[in-house]
Design a protein around this motif. Structure first.
Motif, PDB file in Angstrom:
ATOM      1  N   LEU A  29       0.859  -1.190   0.000  1.00  0.00           N
ATOM      2  CA  LEU A  29       0.000   0.000   0.000  1.00  0.00           C
ATOM      3  C   LEU A  29       0.889   1.232   0.000  1.00  0.00           C
ATOM      4  O   LEU A  29       1.795   1.348   0.827  1.00  0.00           O
ATOM      5  N   ILE A  30       0.626   2.154  -0.916  1.00  0.00           N
ATOM      6  CA  ILE A  30       1.413   3.390  -1.017  1.00  0.00           C
ATOM      7  C   ILE A  30       0.463   4.579  -0.902  1.00  0.00           C
ATOM      8  O   ILE A  30      -0.560   4.625  -1.580  1.00  0.00           O
ATOM      9  N   ILE A  31       0.803   5.531  -0.042  1.00  0.00           N
ATOM     10  CA  ILE A  31      -0.038   6.716   0.132  1.00  0.00           C
ATOM     11  C   ILE A  31       0.239   7.710  -0.978  1.00  0.00           C
ATOM     12  O   ILE A  31       1.396   8.071  -1.233  1.00  0.00           O
ATOM     13  N   LEU A  32      -0.797   8.175  -1.634  1.00  0.00           N
ATOM     14  CA  LEU A  32      -0.642   9.226  -2.635  1.00  0.00           C
ATOM     15  C   LEU A  32      -0.333  10.551  -1.946  1.00  0.00           C
ATOM     16  O   LEU A  32      -0.913  10.878  -0.909  1.00  0.00           O
ATOM     17  N   GLY A  33       0.595  11.308  -2.528  1.00  0.00           N
ATOM     18  CA  GLY A  33       0.921  12.619  -1.987  1.00  0.00           C
ATOM     19  C   GLY A  33       2.256  12.685  -1.292  1.00  0.00           C
ATOM     20  O   GLY A  33       2.696  13.777  -0.921  1.00  0.00           O
ATOM     21  N   TYR A  34       2.912  11.533  -1.103  1.00  0.00           N
ATOM     22  CA  TYR A  34       4.223  11.525  -0.455  1.00  0.00           C
ATOM     23  C   TYR A  34       5.229  10.906  -1.417  1.00  0.00           C
ATOM     24  O   TYR A  34       5.150   9.728  -1.741  1.00  0.00           O
ATOM     25  N   ARG A  92      -7.019  -5.427  -6.942  1.00  0.00           N
ATOM     26  CA  ARG A  92      -6.205  -5.772  -8.097  1.00  0.00           C
ATOM     27  C   ARG A  92      -5.006  -4.839  -8.143  1.00  0.00           C
ATOM     28  O   ARG A  92      -4.976  -3.815  -7.459  1.00  0.00           O
ATOM     29  N   ASP A  93      -4.045  -5.174  -8.966  1.00  0.00           N
ATOM     30  CA  ASP A  93      -2.885  -4.303  -9.101  1.00  0.00           C
ATOM     31  C   ASP A  93      -3.340  -2.942  -9.628  1.00  0.00           C
ATOM     32  O   ASP A  93      -3.962  -2.848 -10.685  1.00  0.00           O
ATOM     33  N   GLY A  94      -3.066  -1.879  -8.866  1.00  0.00           N
ATOM     34  CA  GLY A  94      -3.477  -0.540  -9.254  1.00  0.00           C
ATOM     35  C   GLY A  94      -4.775  -0.070  -8.632  1.00  0.00           C
ATOM     36  O   GLY A  94      -5.209   1.061  -8.897  1.00  0.00           O
ATOM     37  N   SER A  95      -5.410  -0.888  -7.794  1.00  0.00           N
ATOM     38  CA  SER A  95      -6.646  -0.453  -7.131  1.00  0.00           C
ATOM     39  C   SER A  95      -6.358   0.739  -6.227  1.00  0.00           C
ATOM     40  O   SER A  95      -5.336   0.779  -5.541  1.00  0.00           O
ATOM     41  N   LEU A  96      -7.268   1.698  -6.212  1.00  0.00           N
ATOM     42  CA  LEU A  96      -7.154   2.889  -5.369  1.00  0.00           C
ATOM     43  C   LEU A  96      -8.159   2.790  -4.231  1.00  0.00           C
ATOM     44  O   LEU A  96      -9.318   2.428  -4.444  1.00  0.00           O
ATOM     45  N   ILE A  97      -7.712   3.109  -3.025  1.00  0.00           N
ATOM     46  CA  ILE A  97      -8.541   3.044  -1.822  1.00  0.00           C
ATOM     47  C   ILE A  97      -8.576   4.419  -1.186  1.00  0.00           C
ATOM     48  O   ILE A  97      -7.524   4.982  -0.867  1.00  0.00           O
ATOM     49  N   LEU A 102      -9.933   6.734   2.016  1.00  0.00           N
ATOM     50  CA  LEU A 102     -10.451   6.660   3.390  1.00  0.00           C
ATOM     51  C   LEU A 102     -10.928   8.007   3.884  1.00  0.00           C
ATOM     52  O   LEU A 102     -10.953   8.259   5.077  1.00  0.00           O
ATOM     53  N   CYS A 103     -11.315   8.892   2.967  1.00  0.00           N
ATOM     54  CA  CYS A 103     -11.828  10.234   3.288  1.00  0.00           C
ATOM     55  C   CYS A 103     -10.785  11.044   4.056  1.00  0.00           C
ATOM     56  O   CYS A 103     -10.930  11.340   5.244  1.00  0.00           O
ATOM     57  N   GLY A 104      -9.725  11.389   3.349  1.00  0.00           N
ATOM     58  CA  GLY A 104      -8.639  12.144   3.951  1.00  0.00           C
ATOM     59  C   GLY A 104      -7.285  11.652   3.492  1.00  0.00           C
ATOM     60  O   GLY A 104      -6.290  12.371   3.535  1.00  0.00           O
ATOM     61  N   VAL A 105      -7.232  10.407   3.041  1.00  0.00           N
ATOM     62  CA  VAL A 105      -6.002   9.824   2.517  1.00  0.00           C
ATOM     63  C   VAL A 105      -6.382   8.800   1.454  1.00  0.00           C
ATOM     64  O   VAL A 105      -7.374   8.076   1.594  1.00  0.00           O
ATOM     65  N   THR A 106      -5.610   8.764   0.368  1.00  0.00           N
ATOM     66  CA  THR A 106      -5.851   7.820  -0.721  1.00  0.00           C
ATOM     67  C   THR A 106      -4.648   6.901  -0.860  1.00  0.00           C
ATOM     68  O   THR A 106      -3.500   7.361  -0.873  1.00  0.00           O
ATOM     69  N   LEU A 107      -4.917   5.595  -0.955  1.00  0.00           N
ATOM     70  CA  LEU A 107      -3.863   4.584  -1.030  1.00  0.00           C
ATOM     71  C   LEU A 107      -3.899   3.893  -2.382  1.00  0.00           C
ATOM     72  O   LEU A 107      -4.971   3.692  -2.967  1.00  0.00           O
ATOM     73  N   HIS A 157       4.535   4.000   2.799  1.00  0.00           N
ATOM     74  CA  HIS A 157       4.114   2.756   2.150  1.00  0.00           C
ATOM     75  C   HIS A 157       4.246   1.607   3.134  1.00  0.00           C
ATOM     76  O   HIS A 157       5.062   1.639   4.061  1.00  0.00           O
ATOM     77  N   PHE A 158       3.425   0.591   2.929  1.00  0.00           N
ATOM     78  CA  PHE A 158       3.351  -0.526   3.869  1.00  0.00           C
ATOM     79  C   PHE A 158       3.289  -1.833   3.092  1.00  0.00           C
ATOM     80  O   PHE A 158       2.411  -2.033   2.242  1.00  0.00           O
ATOM     81  N   SER A 159       4.239  -2.732   3.356  1.00  0.00           N
ATOM     82  CA  SER A 159       4.290  -4.026   2.684  1.00  0.00           C
ATOM     83  C   SER A 159       3.539  -5.066   3.510  1.00  0.00           C
ATOM     84  O   SER A 159       3.717  -5.161   4.724  1.00  0.00           O
ATOM     85  N   LEU A 160       2.716  -5.866   2.847  1.00  0.00           N
ATOM     86  CA  LEU A 160       1.948  -6.906   3.498  1.00  0.00           C
ATOM     87  C   LEU A 160       2.612  -8.252   3.210  1.00  0.00           C
ATOM     88  O   LEU A 160       2.656  -8.706   2.060  1.00  0.00           O
ATOM     89  N   PHE A 161       3.160  -8.874   4.262  1.00  0.00           N
ATOM     90  CA  PHE A 161       3.825 -10.164   4.144  1.00  0.00           C
ATOM     91  C   PHE A 161       2.989 -11.241   4.826  1.00  0.00           C
ATOM     92  O   PHE A 161       2.216 -10.970   5.739  1.00  0.00           O
TER      93      PHE A 161
END
Length: 468
Positions: free
Chosen positions: A24-29, A247-252, A254-259, A44-48
């Motif tokens: 997960l990567i935060i847009l804007g940074y 899916r690869d490239g999905s945008l999430i 959360l009303c204040g931050v987009t991942l 950004h946060f890696s899910l293992f």
């Protein structure tokens, strides 16, 4: 809830690296947070794959305020979701352990159940108005326990998103005012206050990607059309043909931050930071020159080329006090001609007093820093090459490689922030509407989240080669 660090270390062996579900990567940074990435608060946060599965799935439903329902809520070893229908009626859905899945939670809370701590993203943080963190926002609109992602522990390692996350007591509470309803299979479902929105680009995260409709995800993972406003109590229409599978490239949002969600396979096809550094060195090796000062221009290294919003970091540690040197490339946003910083402004519509004041500022490099703070509102100047008037801003290389669609050279810049990337990357993000506030959308630069100009979202850069 297991800590991510413990899980990774315990399941890592010298011969076999841990299985990575995605990132997960935060847009804007642009590569790191303003003050650097620390612990669970990062860009950004890696899910293992965890050492032990911690996923959960719904099991028993308790209606009204039965003793079983009260016991499920008070039991800290039992995950549950409470749906308050009225003061006298509550439905509690118990969740049981699922050995086939791993669960990761995202939210604003710093409590231990949250794996990835996020805060509101504010564009143009270099502006003097945003220097004091207390003035960034009066109240966050991000939920403390915003959402959870459930990943299958076996191939193809499918990741699915759900609204809301379990708190320290392993409970999710939906109050009276929250949108909620009974499903045909006898369970309950609902929406969080400001909602969790998801958009899956058509054709994935590729050079052929196109924007699709934003949808809202429910607590149980069902897909709905958007509400009239983010916090409206009336849910949208259910979209049965669409899935909450990421899916690869999905945008999430959360009303204040987009991942941005990138799968492990997708990241393997993405240019690495090392490749971006090679492209930067090749660009500098061409020795582009300023047509006015005739000095050689050079993009700073990726570790010092604006690691955060608005080209704001002068080092990997996220120092926000950027001081530009004489080699820093600048661009006229109307025509795309690249220069070094200079005092030429062309024919002016301002008074002589204003021009004298600007000449004095141009003699001090500190004024360069000031000009860089708000590129979108910078003073207009006349390009010495083509006499076109327009904003004049510094250029910053896009450092976050996960935002790139291809490995092509950085030839285009977003307008008005000046972040530089490949043409196809700029074209993709220029047609992706991102949620803004509670009911509007706009296109924005992924490296700083500054809204792009409607009439022209990005430009092709025109460099002048060395005269020798």
């Amino acid at each position: 809830m297991f800590s991510v660090d413990q899980d990774i270390s315990s399941c890592t062996t010298p011969s076999k690296p841990p299985t990575k579900y995605g990132e997960l990567i935060i847009l804007g940074y642009n590569g790191s947070l303003p003050n650097g990435d620390r612990g669970r608060r990062k860009s950004h946060f890696s899910l293992f794959k965890r050492a032990r599965a911690n996923g959960v799935k719904p099991s028993t439903v308790h209606a009204v305020c039965s003793p079983q329902a009260a016991k499920a809520i008070s039991n800290k070893d039992q995950h549950s979701i409470s749906y308050t229908l009225s003061r006298a009626q509550t439905v509690v859905v118990e969740y049981t352990h699922d050995s086939t899945t791993d669960m990761f939670q995202i939210g604003r809370s710093t409590e231990s159940p949250i794996d990835f701590v996020v805060t509101d993203t504010v564009p143009c943080r270099l502006s003097p108005a945003y220097r004091d963190s207390s003035t960034l926002f009066s109240q966050s609109t991000i939920s403390r326990f915003a959402c959870r992602i459930i990943c299958q522990r076996h191939p193809p390692y499918t990741a699915r998103i759900y609204a809301a996350g379990f708190d320290s007591s392993k409970n999710i509470f939906l109050g009276e005012k929250a949108a909620k309803w009974k499903t045909p299979d006898g369970l309950m479902d609902g929406l969080t206050t400001n909602g969790v929105l998801v958009m899956h680009p058509r054709h994935g995260f590729t050079q052929d990607s196109r924007a699709s409709a934003w949808r809202e995800i429910s607590v149980c993972g069902n897909v709905f059309s958007l509400r009239e406003t983010r916090s409206a109590q009336q849910r949208g229409k259910m979209v049965e043909k669409e899935s909450h599978e990421l899916r690869d490239g999905s945008l999430i949002d959360l009303c204040g931050v987009t991942l941005l969600w990138r799968t492990a396979e997708g990241l393997a096809r993405t240019p690495s930071t090392k490749h971006l550094e090679v492209l930067r060195q090749e660009l500098n090796a061409a020795r582009p020159q300023c047509p006015v000062g005739l000095n050689t221009l050079a993009f700073p290294s990726l570790r010092g080329s604006g690691g955060s919003s608005g080209g704001s970091s002068s080092s990997s540690s996220g120092n926000r006090d950027v001081v530009l040197d004489s080699k820093q490339p600048w661009v006229y946003l109307k025509c795309g001609h690249v220069h070094g910083y200079h005092g030429w402004s062309g024919q002016s519509r301002r008074s002589q007093e204003d021009e004298d004041e600007e000449d004095q500022e141009d003699q001090e490099m500190a004024s360069v820093h000031e000009d860089a703070q708000e590129p979108g509102s910078s003073r207009e100047r006349q390009c010495p090459m083509c006499r076109t008037r327009g904003p004049y801003v510094p250029l910053w290389l896009g450092c976050e490689s996960a935002f790139y669609l291809d490995a092509a050279p950085p030839t285009h810049a977003f307008v008005p922030c000046g972040h530089v990337c490949s043409e196809k990357t700029a074209a993709f993000w220029s047609q992706i509407p991102l949620p803004h506030g509670t009911h509007t959308f706009h296109v924005a630069c992924p490296f700083c989240m500054q809204p792009l100009r409607r009439e022209r979202c990005f430009i092709r850069l025109i460099f002048q080669g060395p005269l020798d």
